[in-house]
Motif scaffolding. Structure first.
Motif, PDB file in Angstrom:
ATOM      1  N   VAL A   1       0.846  -1.207   0.000  1.00 21.20           N
ATOM      2  CA  VAL A   1       0.000   0.000   0.000  1.00 21.20           C
ATOM      3  C   VAL A   1       0.874   1.246   0.000  1.00 21.20           C
ATOM      4  CG1 VAL A   1      -1.668   1.358   1.328  1.00 21.20           C
ATOM      5  CG2 VAL A   1      -1.956  -1.112   1.154  1.00 21.20           C
TER       6      VAL A   1
ATOM      7  N   ASP B   1       1.007  -8.947  -5.625  1.00 23.12           N
ATOM      8  CA  ASP B   1       1.506 -10.303  -5.409  1.00 23.12           C
ATOM      9  C   ASP B   1       1.557 -11.096  -6.717  1.00 23.12           C
ATOM     10  OD1 ASP B   1       1.687  -9.845  -2.664  1.00 23.12           O
ATOM     11  OD2 ASP B   1      -0.408 -10.359  -2.361  1.00 23.12           O
TER      12      ASP B   1
ATOM     13  N   GLY C   1      -6.988 -10.697   5.607  1.00 20.89           N
ATOM     14  CA  GLY C   1      -7.962 -11.469   6.365  1.00 20.89           C
ATOM     15  C   GLY C   1      -9.329 -10.926   6.044  1.00 20.89           C
TER      16      GLY C   1
ATOM     17  N   SER D   1      -5.201  -2.261   2.410  1.00 21.87           N
ATOM     18  CA  SER D   1      -5.048  -3.640   1.927  1.00 21.87           C
ATOM     19  C   SER D   1      -6.025  -4.531   2.679  1.00 21.87           C
ATOM     20  CB  SER D   1      -3.613  -4.135   2.135  1.00 21.87           C
ATOM     21  OG  SER D   1      -3.234  -4.005   3.481  1.00 21.87           O
ATOM     22  N   THR D   2      -6.317  -5.670   2.070  1.00 18.03           N
ATOM     23  CA  THR D   2      -7.169  -6.655   2.741  1.00 18.03           C
ATOM     24  C   THR D   2      -6.259  -7.718   3.329  1.00 18.03           C
ATOM     25  OG1 THR D   2      -8.891  -6.276   1.094  1.00 18.03           O
ATOM     26  CG2 THR D   2      -9.100  -8.248   2.440  1.00 18.03           C
TER      27      THR D   2
HETATM   28  C1  LIG Z   1      -2.938 -12.778   6.392  1.00 13.71           C
HETATM   29  C2  LIG Z   1      -3.264 -12.230   5.042  1.00 13.71           C
HETATM   30  C3  LIG Z   1      -4.580 -12.233   4.619  1.00 13.71           C
HETATM   31  C4  LIG Z   1      -4.936 -11.725   3.353  1.00 13.71           C
HETATM   32  N1  LIG Z   1      -6.254 -11.725   2.962  1.00 13.71           N
HETATM   33  C5  LIG Z   1      -6.598 -11.195   1.747  1.00 13.71           C
HETATM   34  C6  LIG Z   1      -7.975 -11.153   1.339  1.00 13.71           C
HETATM   35  O1  LIG Z   1      -8.899 -11.582   2.049  1.00 13.71           O
HETATM   36  N2  LIG Z   1      -8.258 -10.601   0.122  1.00 13.71           N
HETATM   37  C7  LIG Z   1      -7.277 -10.113  -0.709  1.00 13.71           C
HETATM   38  O2  LIG Z   1      -7.597  -9.623  -1.802  1.00 13.71           O
HETATM   39  N3  LIG Z   1      -5.966 -10.139  -0.335  1.00 13.71           N
HETATM   40  C8  LIG Z   1      -5.607 -10.653   0.858  1.00 13.71           C
HETATM   41  N4  LIG Z   1      -4.281 -10.674   1.249  1.00 13.71           N
HETATM   42  C9  LIG Z   1      -3.241 -10.141   0.322  1.00 13.71           C
HETATM   43  C10 LIG Z   1      -2.804  -8.731   0.689  1.00 13.71           C
HETATM   44  O3  LIG Z   1      -3.863  -7.821   0.649  1.00 13.71           O
HETATM   45  C11 LIG Z   1      -1.703  -8.276  -0.284  1.00 13.71           C
HETATM   46  O4  LIG Z   1      -0.580  -9.087  -0.108  1.00 13.71           O
HETATM   47  C12 LIG Z   1      -1.322  -6.807  -0.157  1.00 13.71           C
HETATM   48  O5  LIG Z   1      -0.437  -6.472  -1.182  1.00 13.71           O
HETATM   49  C13 LIG Z   1      -0.700  -6.470   1.200  1.00 13.71           C
HETATM   50  O6  LIG Z   1      -0.368  -5.108   1.225  1.00 13.71           O
HETATM   51  P1  LIG Z   1       0.351  -4.454   2.506  1.00 13.71           P
HETATM   52  O7  LIG Z   1       1.656  -5.179   2.611  1.00 13.71           O
HETATM   53  O8  LIG Z   1       0.560  -3.025   2.197  1.00 13.71           O
HETATM   54  O9  LIG Z   1      -0.572  -4.691   3.657  1.00 13.71           O
HETATM   55  C14 LIG Z   1      -3.920 -11.204   2.493  1.00 13.71           C
HETATM   56  C15 LIG Z   1      -2.589 -11.207   2.928  1.00 13.71           C
HETATM   57  C16 LIG Z   1      -2.254 -11.710   4.175  1.00 13.71           C
HETATM   58  C17 LIG Z   1      -0.815 -11.696   4.626  1.00 13.71           C
END
Ligand SMILES: Cc1cc2nc3c(=O)[nH]c(=O)nc-3n(C[C@H](O)[C@H](O)[C@H](O)COP(=O)(O)O)c2cc1C
Length: 175
Positions: free
Chosen positions: A15, A152, A58, A55-56
């Motif tokens: 993010v 990702d 969980g 971000s999502t």
């Molecule tokens: C524990 C966990 C749960 C996640 N759940 C979801 C989800 O429900 N839906 C989704 O689209 N992505 C999900 N993601 C993917 C993250 O949103 C994604 O990797 C994002 O780039 C994380 O950004 P951040 O590092 O800035 O938080 C999940 C990732 C993790 C680690």
């Protein structure tokens, strides 16, 4: 001219990286970055133009015990501000492969909370075409309520997605 507040979290992840790119695309001088980790309701009230980045992590995000999420802390403050008259856009990080059934859900949860609190001018809806997923709470009236980004599994699409979206929302932000 009043600045666009980019309210983003968490720090130092996808993010944050995308928020930095948004800032560059909008013009640094037009933007103030606000980490939701430190933000207060009074910060929300300072801006009439806001971009939220979330971000999502969980499917229940801030209701879950996943404490490593700055939004956990900030989300309750969202409902303490009023958004009528504000121009708002949202981007959401997610993973369309592993979490196809909950893709970028947090963006939808956030949008609904904003709408409950007077947000009538959410701009930057995005067609679901070009995204593969099963379900998403962020799809409202047939479109994503904001911009989904998947760092990702589709990082090669990020720069163009940002550039197209920013061009699309700029006029609404008076830029
Ligand atoms: C524990 C966990 C749960 C996640 N759940 C979801 C989800 O429900 N839906 C989704 O689209 N992505 C999900 N993601 C993917 C993250 O949103 C994604 O990797 C994002 O780039 C994380 O950004 P951040 O590092 O800035 O938080 C999940 C990732 C993790 C680690």
């Amino acid at each position: 001219m009043s600045k666009v507040g980019i309210f983003f979290g968490p720090l130092n992840g996808s993010v944050n990286r995308v928020a930095d790119k948004m800032k560059a695309a909008l013009g640094e001088e037009n933007v103030e970055m606000v980490s939701v980790n430190e933000a207060e309701v009074s910060d929300l009230e300072r801006f009439d133009k806001i971009i939220f980045g979330i971000s999502t992590v969980g499917k229940e995000t801030w209701d879950s015990n996943y404490s490593n999420n700055d939004w956990n802390k900030f989300f309750p403050k969202i409902s303490e501000a009023n958004y009528s008259g504000k121009t708002i856009a949202i981007f959401g990080l997610g993973d369309h492969v592993t979490y196809a059934g909950h893709f970028v859900n947090a963006m939808g949860v956030l949008a609904k909370e904003l709408m409950k609190n007077g947000a009538t001018n959410i701009v930057g809806q995005v067609s679901t075409e070009g995204y593969e997923f099963e379900e998403s709470e962020a799809v409202i009236d047939g479109k994503f309520i904001g911009l989904p980004i998947d760092e990702d599994f589709e990082p090669e699409l990020t720069d163009k997605r940002i550039a197209d979206w920013i061009e699309h929302i700029k006029p609404a932000f008076g830029l």
